[in-house]
Motif scaffolding. Structure first.
Motif, PDB file in Angstrom:
ATOM      1  N   SER A  96       0.829  -1.207   0.000  1.00  0.00           N
ATOM      2  CA  SER A  96       0.000   0.000   0.000  1.00  0.00           C
ATOM      3  C   SER A  96       0.863   1.256   0.000  1.00  0.00           C
ATOM      4  O   SER A  96       0.488   2.278  -0.591  1.00  0.00           O
ATOM      5  CB  SER A  96      -0.927   0.007   1.220  1.00  0.00           C
ATOM      6  N   ARG A 155      -6.964  -1.215  -3.944  1.00  0.00           N
ATOM      7  CA  ARG A 155      -5.547  -1.586  -3.912  1.00  0.00           C
ATOM      8  C   ARG A 155      -4.890  -1.182  -2.596  1.00  0.00           C
ATOM      9  O   ARG A 155      -3.960  -1.836  -2.124  1.00  0.00           O
ATOM     10  CB  ARG A 155      -4.800  -0.918  -5.080  1.00  0.00           C
ATOM     11  N   LEU A 156      -5.394  -0.107  -1.985  1.00  0.00           N
ATOM     12  CA  LEU A 156      -4.833   0.345  -0.709  1.00  0.00           C
ATOM     13  C   LEU A 156      -5.395  -0.438   0.473  1.00  0.00           C
ATOM     14  O   LEU A 156      -4.892  -0.314   1.596  1.00  0.00           O
ATOM     15  CB  LEU A 156      -5.131   1.835  -0.494  1.00  0.00           C
ATOM     16  N   ARG A 158      -8.463   0.011   1.554  1.00  0.00           N
ATOM     17  CA  ARG A 158      -9.360   0.932   2.264  1.00  0.00           C
ATOM     18  C   ARG A 158     -10.809   0.586   1.929  1.00  0.00           C
ATOM     19  O   ARG A 158     -11.096  -0.039   0.908  1.00  0.00           O
ATOM     20  CB  ARG A 158      -9.095   2.383   1.862  1.00  0.00           C
ATOM     21  N   GLU A 204      -7.773   4.919   7.638  1.00  0.00           N
ATOM     22  CA  GLU A 204      -7.355   3.674   8.274  1.00  0.00           C
ATOM     23  C   GLU A 204      -7.995   3.510   9.658  1.00  0.00           C
ATOM     24  O   GLU A 204      -8.274   4.473  10.333  1.00  0.00           O
ATOM     25  CB  GLU A 204      -5.830   3.624   8.386  1.00  0.00           C
TER      26      GLU A 204
END
Length: 204
Positions: A96, A155-156, A158, A204
């Motif tokens: 990430s 992709r992160l 989240r 996050e």
């Protein structure tokens, strides 16, 4: 058998003409968008675009119905390229951290090198409030941009249930720092990166 071959040839010729037409339209649009991004929608007519892009008015009107059709095509083409650039920035990265760095750098690069082209997008998006003809292409582009942001969030790692909201947040950051860059702020690209990271880390 001869008839079958003739039909195949006709289809092949039709595909070739269609491809050539698209290539020509893309070439015209790539020249026109330079003129449009410098002057904006309200201050340019087809004759201005033709003069600044080194093409004849006849060439433009052969491939595009009017100025709105031309501008819509230009903006769609450019924003599709932008989405591909961001998707390309995400590929080839696994962590990430590296994905965040690659994508935020791509956004910063866009402000540093393509500010005038992105300015045209915001011009047209504002015009859509008054010009109904611009609304379909604006909706199409925004749907593609939202989908891009959702892919980025995925992709992160989240949450993606608020992808549309996050698009509007990132778009707001991009527009503000784009304005700063256009006003001569050389720190705008890096400031955009910092702001994007702060917002995304806050998820996050």
């Amino acid at each position: 058998m001869a008839t079958v071959e003739k039909v195949r040839k006709m289809k092949a010729d039709a595909r070739k003409r269609s491809k050539q037409r698209v290539e020509t339209k893309n070439e015209l649009a790539s020249h026109a968008i330079i003129a449009l991004s410098e002057l904006g929608y309200a201050r340019t007519g087809l004759r201005d675009i033709a003069t600044l892009s080194g093409r004849s008015v006849g060439a433009l009107t052969y491939y595009f119905d009017d100025k709105i059709d031309l501008i819509s095509y230009c903006v769609r083409l450019y924003k599709e390229q932008f989405v591909r650039q961001i998707d390309a920035a995400m590929s080839g990265h696994n962590s990430s951290t590296s994905i965040m760095e690659a994508v935020t750098s791509a956004f910063a690069w866009a402000i540093e090198h393509d500010a005038h082209k992105h300015r045209l997008w915001y011009d047209i998006r504002s015009q859509a409030l008054f010009e109904e003809a611009f609304r379909p292409v604006v909706r199409e582009i925004e749907d593609n941009l939202i989908a891009m942001v959702v892919r980025f969030l995925t992709r992160l790692g989240r949450p993606v249930d608020n992808g549309q909201t996050m698009y509007f947040v990132l778009d707001g950051l991009f527009r503000v720092h784009l304005q700063a860059a256009l006003e001569g702020d050389t720190h705008a690209p890096q400031n955009l990166k910092t702001a994007m990271v702060a917002v995304l880390d806050g998820m996050e």
